[in-house]
Design a protein around this motif. Structure first.
Motif, PDB file in Angstrom:
ATOM      1  N   SER A   5      75.414  95.132  33.302  1.00 22.81           N
ATOM      2  CA  SER A   5      76.861  95.112  33.528  1.00 22.81           C
ATOM      3  C   SER A   5      77.189  95.438  34.979  1.00 22.81           C
ATOM      4  CB  SER A   5      77.553  96.112  32.596  1.00 22.81           C
ATOM      5  OG  SER A   5      77.387  95.748  31.241  1.00 22.81           O
ATOM      6  N   ILE A   8      76.359  92.400  37.090  1.00 24.75           N
ATOM      7  CA  ILE A   8      77.371  91.354  36.916  1.00 24.75           C
ATOM      8  C   ILE A   8      78.605  91.653  37.754  1.00 24.75           C
ATOM      9  CG2 ILE A   8      78.968  90.308  35.265  1.00 24.75           C
ATOM     10  CD1 ILE A   8      76.778  90.698  33.126  1.00 24.75           C
ATOM     11  N   ALA A   9      79.063  92.922  37.728  1.00 25.84           N
ATOM     12  CA  ALA A   9      80.245  93.303  38.504  1.00 25.84           C
ATOM     13  C   ALA A   9      80.002  93.129  39.996  1.00 25.84           C
ATOM     14  CB  ALA A   9      80.621  94.749  38.194  1.00 25.84           C
ATOM     15  N   ALA A  69      75.117  91.906  27.785  1.00 19.11           N
ATOM     16  CA  ALA A  69      76.133  92.085  28.828  1.00 19.11           C
ATOM     17  C   ALA A  69      76.790  90.758  29.186  1.00 19.11           C
ATOM     18  CB  ALA A  69      75.492  92.721  30.064  1.00 19.11           C
ATOM     19  N   ARG A  72      79.071  89.672  26.407  1.00 17.97           N
ATOM     20  CA  ARG A  72      80.289  90.482  26.432  1.00 17.97           C
ATOM     21  C   ARG A  72      81.332  89.846  27.346  1.00 17.97           C
ATOM     22  NH1 ARG A  72      81.557  96.096  25.675  1.00 17.97           N
ATOM     23  NH2 ARG A  72      83.180  96.816  27.115  1.00 17.97           N
ATOM     24  N   VAL A  73      80.888  89.269  28.467  1.00 19.41           N
ATOM     25  CA  VAL A  73      81.811  88.581  29.377  1.00 19.41           C
ATOM     26  C   VAL A  73      82.481  87.409  28.674  1.00 19.41           C
ATOM     27  CG1 VAL A  73      81.966  87.206  31.491  1.00 19.41           C
ATOM     28  CG2 VAL A  73      80.560  89.276  31.457  1.00 19.41           C
ATOM     29  N   PRO A 275      84.955  88.432  33.938  1.00 22.77           N
ATOM     30  CA  PRO A 275      83.710  89.129  34.311  1.00 22.77           C
ATOM     31  C   PRO A 275      83.954  90.520  34.873  1.00 22.77           C
ATOM     32  CG  PRO A 275      83.661  86.850  35.070  1.00 22.77           C
ATOM     33  CD  PRO A 275      85.053  87.108  34.588  1.00 22.77           C
ATOM     34  N   TRP A 276      85.044  90.706  35.590  1.00 22.94           N
ATOM     35  CA  TRP A 276      85.361  92.012  36.184  1.00 22.94           C
ATOM     36  C   TRP A 276      85.781  93.005  35.106  1.00 22.94           C
ATOM     37  CZ3 TRP A 276      84.064  94.136  40.486  1.00 22.94           C
ATOM     38  CH2 TRP A 276      84.787  95.195  41.035  1.00 22.94           C
ATOM     39  N   SER A 279      82.626  93.806  32.828  1.00 21.54           N
ATOM     40  CA  SER A 279      81.460  94.467  33.408  1.00 21.54           C
ATOM     41  C   SER A 279      81.745  95.871  33.939  1.00 21.54           C
ATOM     42  CB  SER A 279      80.871  93.603  34.529  1.00 21.54           C
ATOM     43  OG  SER A 279      81.846  93.320  35.513  1.00 21.54           O
ATOM     44  N   CYS A 280      82.904  96.098  34.539  1.00 16.20           N
ATOM     45  CA  CYS A 280      83.184  97.437  35.097  1.00 16.20           C
ATOM     46  C   CYS A 280      83.291  98.504  33.993  1.00 16.20           C
ATOM     47  CB  CYS A 280      84.444  97.399  35.945  1.00 16.20           C
ATOM     48  SG  CYS A 280      84.244  96.489  37.497  1.00 16.20           S
ATOM     49  N   ALA A 283      79.796  98.796  32.210  1.00 14.60           N
ATOM     50  CA  ALA A 283      78.804  99.629  32.885  1.00 14.60           C
ATOM     51  C   ALA A 283      79.112 101.107  32.678  1.00 14.60           C
ATOM     52  CB  ALA A 283      78.780  99.293  34.376  1.00 14.60           C
TER      53      ALA A 283
END
Length: 440
Positions: A5, A8-9, A69, A72-73, A275-276, A279-280, A283
């Motif tokens: 994650s 990805i971020a 991860a 999840r996006v 994605p932001w 992932s933020c 994580a």
């Protein structure tokens, strides 16, 4: 998943590129299938030495974490497209299906060796079935808008969401270590956990349709309180440890679903890219779970669950303290705290949003807030009676209470007070600052 994650971020912040199309979904399905196959090989003992076993387990964990991860996006992207209320409804339905699947898996797992083979085969087949379902779901979406949403938006860091996810992760890490690592008879497929998740769905359904709660109340006044109660029940032994596990299962399920909906709000209503948003907080959630697990393991030091009284009490107090901190102060002013699932986000020129903010500050009840909103909209008391389907005496009581809490004596004074508050908020931050601060 924590590391994936974070990667990805960082990657999205740097290049702002999106993976899209059926080929990408097939790749994700293949990644998850390979992860299941490697894990199955480890489970049946193909790693004849300890080194080989650790290599197989590490590979399956890395592949599953990366695939989870990335998946999840894609889920957040769908939720951001359909909106907050649909996310809650679809999430509740999906959770019930998951509970049923877990119950079936638990039954199969109790069978002879054939049950293990059936579970392994299902683990290999399910990823492609899920991704085929996802591809079918999004085939009617306009691809440019669907994948390009938020591409040009400023990547403001959703601080409050990230902190909330970290707290959730720490609590879940402590729970898994304390309840599942040091209590051999409990596992994620136990009746306590499965039953708790089902109860969480029922509780969310009740609060969603019986009470008009905003995200602030959903998360901090209901979900965090439920989790704290679960840890207290485990620590104090009220009703037995199993009761605490049921309450914790319900609380975590409830919180998960509401945070999925919050993610949809940040994407659909506030313009952040999926994605932001995925992932933020993701994580923060998984790193928080690691930290919570390490804390639980260090405190317990291998001792049985009965010695976890102090740890459970501490986590309960920590959750109550974080709920008070995160639900108070300036984060209500421009944030998503006063947004209701299914409604748009707070805007400075939106009198309804200003009413909700003022009502939260002055402890106005939910029903009084509805009356206050209609008063500010210029509705007469008779019109309020008709719209809310209540008696004139009830409206009179609510109006009197609203006036008292707002320090006014007439409808016009109330309207003037709300307009003045709106202008003050705009002067405090300006349009651009409001747009940034609400995301934080």
């Amino acid at each position: 998943m924590a590391v994936a994650s974070a990667v990805i971020a960082a990657r999205f912040r740097r290049c702002r590129r999106e993976r899209e199309g059926n080929a990408w979904l097939v790749f994700l399905a293949g990644l998850m299938t390979v992860a299941s196959a490697v894990h199955f090989a480890w489970a049946v003992g193909l790693g004849s030495t300890s080194v080989a076993g650790w290599l197989l387990y590490g590979a399956s964990s890395a592949l599953a974490g990366a695939g989870g991860a990335l998946f999840r996006v894609e889920i957040d992207r769908v939720f951001g497209w359909i909106g907050t209320q649909q996310t809650l409804l679809q999430g509740m339905l999906g959770t019930l299906l998951t509970v049923l699947t877990m119950a079936v898996c638990a039954g199969i797992g109790n069978m002879s060796g054939h049950g293990f083979i059936l579970l392994g085969t299902a683990a290999l087949a399910i990823p492609f079935a899920l991704f085929r379902l996802l591809a079918k779901l999004i085939e009617g979406f306009p691809k440019t808008r669907y994948y390009g949403h938020g591409q040009d938006a400023p990547l403001l860091f959703p601080t409050k969401f990230v902190v909330t996810s970290a707290v959730q992760g720490m609590a879940s890490g402590v729970m898994f270590i304390a309840l599942f690592f040091f209590r051999g008879e409990a596992d994620p497929l136990s009746v306590d956990v499965i039953g708790g998740q089902a109860i969480g769905v029922v509780l969310l359904f009740a609060t969603l349709f019986l009470f008009r709660l905003d995200f602030n109340r959903f998360i901090y006044k209901v979900a965090f309180s439920f989790l704290a109660l679960g840890f207290l029940l485990v620590a104090l032994g009220w009703g037995g440890v199993n009761t605490g596990i049921v309450v914790l299962g319900a609380g975590f399920c409830y919180l998960d679903l509401v945070l999925w909906s919050l993610g949809a709000c940040l994407i659909k209503n506030m313009g952040l890219p999926a994605p932001w948003v995925a992932s933020c907080p993701g994580a923060a959630l998984f790193f928080g779970a690691i930290a919570g697990g390490l804390i639980g393991y260090t405190v317990l030091e291998g001792r049985p669950l009965g010695d976890a009284t102090v740890l459970g009490s501490f986590v309960a107090c920590f959750l109550f303290a974080m709920a008070l901190y995160l639900s108070s102060g300036d984060n209500l002013k421009y944030g998503w705290g006063t947004v209701l699932p299914g409604e748009s986000s707070f805007e400075a020129d939106d009198l309804g949003g200003v009413v909700r903010f003022m009502a939260t500050e002055r402890d106005v009840t939910q029903r009084e807030t509805e009356v206050m909103t209609l008063l500010v909209a210029g509705k007469s008391r008779r019109e309020i009676c008709d719209e809310l389907t209540v008696s004139p005496d009830t409206v009179k009581t609510h109006v009197r209470s609203v006036y008292r809490k707002m320090g006014v004596h007439s409808q016009q004074e109330l309207i003037d007070r709300v307009v003045a508050e709106k202008e003050r908020l705009m002067l405090d931050g300006g349009a651009e600052t409001l747009s940034e601060d609400r995301l934080k």
